[in-house]
Design an enzyme around this catalytic site. Structure first.
Site, mmCIF file in Angstrom:
data_model
loop_
_atom_site.group_PDB
_atom_site.id
_atom_site.type_symbol
_atom_site.label_atom_id
_atom_site.label_comp_id
_atom_site.label_asym_id
_atom_site.label_seq_id
_atom_site.Cartn_x
_atom_site.Cartn_y
_atom_site.Cartn_z
ATOM 1 N N LYS A 161 0.897 -1.197 -0.027
ATOM 2 C CA LYS A 161 0.083 0.032 0.101
ATOM 3 C C LYS A 161 1.056 1.162 -0.041
ATOM 4 C CE LYS A 161 -4.313 1.246 2.264
ATOM 5 N NZ LYS A 161 -5.180 1.160 3.449
HETATM 6 C C1 E4P Z 1 -8.315 2.197 3.571
HETATM 7 O O1 E4P Z 1 -7.600 1.478 3.329
HETATM 8 C C2 E4P Z 1 -8.374 2.706 4.900
HETATM 9 O O2 E4P Z 1 -7.576 1.785 5.885
HETATM 10 C C3 E4P Z 1 -9.754 2.981 5.563
HETATM 11 O O3 E4P Z 1 -10.767 2.617 4.550
HETATM 12 C C4 E4P Z 1 -9.755 4.428 6.080
HETATM 13 O O4 E4P Z 1 -11.188 4.239 6.817
HETATM 14 P P1 E4P Z 1 -11.599 5.491 7.795
HETATM 15 O O5 E4P Z 1 -11.725 6.839 7.138
HETATM 16 O O6 E4P Z 1 -13.072 4.903 8.375
HETATM 17 O O7 E4P Z 1 -10.502 5.471 8.765
#
Ligand code: E4P
Length: 219
Positions: free
Chosen positions: A87
């Site tokens: 990522k």
């Molecule tokens: C994406 O990969 C992130 O980990 C995640 O979806 C962020 O979500 P949040 O805005 O609820 O923290």
């Protein structure tokens, strides 16, 4: 449509996997911290533990923000297990790292996408997935779902192979709208997946079936 779970919590991952509808896992540094996981060795061991539960596609995020650092860190993460998807944040050096990993055959998930322009760049750089954050856009009064639809439309125009991984999905309506507009993947907490099970007519219908069965059996 694929369902990923957005957590580093092993019990939640196991529960989602046991439901039989889980296609992968996404994590981020905040989610790892929430589980109290820190230090290179512990972080790697935790990713390995996640990979051992699911069949494929575990997003593991780099911490570095420079090209060399992201490449080094991403290569290390990819070595943990074939299921790892590296990522990478949507920044200039991240874009270069996406291209590098594509040339090495290492899958990537470009995260922190908040505009169609960013999604277009990530696709051109060869990202396997882009993660537009719906909930965080909604939080600042922008329509997160509109962004998902825009990216799906643009990728369709040109046949990009990058998959749209709708992230920051907070509730079942987000998930269902993603299905309507054709997002390839959603990632969300376990409770969003299990909330899809609920309907009051299912509950009352089942209660009636069981009561009628008991009555007929003279119980
Ligand atoms: C994406 O990969 C992130 O980990 C995640 O979806 C962020 O979500 P949040 O805005 O609820 O923290």
């Amino acid at each position: 449509m694929k369902f990923f779970i957005d957590t580093a919590n092993l019990a939640d991952i196991r529960e989602a996997y046991d439901l039989g509808v889980l296609d992968g896992v996404t994590t981020n540094p905040s989610l790892m911290a929430k589980e109290g996981i820190s230090g290179d060795e512990k972080v790697r061991a935790h990713y390995k533990a996640i990979c051992d539960i699911v069949d494929d596609k575990v997003s593991a995020e780099v911490i570095s923000t420079d090209y060399e650092g992201m490449v080094k860190e991403g290569k290390e993460l990819a070595k943990i297990d074939d299921k790892i998807v590296v990522k990478i944040p949507m920044i200039k050096d991240g874009l270069k790292a996406l291209k590098y990993f594509q040339s090495e055959g290492i899958r990537t998930n470009c995260t922190l996408i908040f505009s169609a322009g960013q999604a277009l760049l990530a696709a051109k750089a060869g990202a396997s997935y882009v993660s537009p954050f719906i909930g965080r856009l909604d939080d600042i009064s922008f329509d997160g779902m509109e962004l998902i639809a825009q990216i799906v439309h643009i990728y369709g125009n040109y046949g990009f192979e990058t998959e749209v991984l709708a992230a920051s999905v907070r509730h079942s309506m987000h998930l269902l709208k993603c299905a309507e507009v054709g997002a390839d993947v959603v990632t969300c907490p376990l409770k969003v997946i299990t909330s899809l099970l609920n309907h009051p007519l299912t509950d009352s219908g089942l209660a009636t079936f069981l009561a009628d069965h008991a009555k007929a059996a003279g119980k």
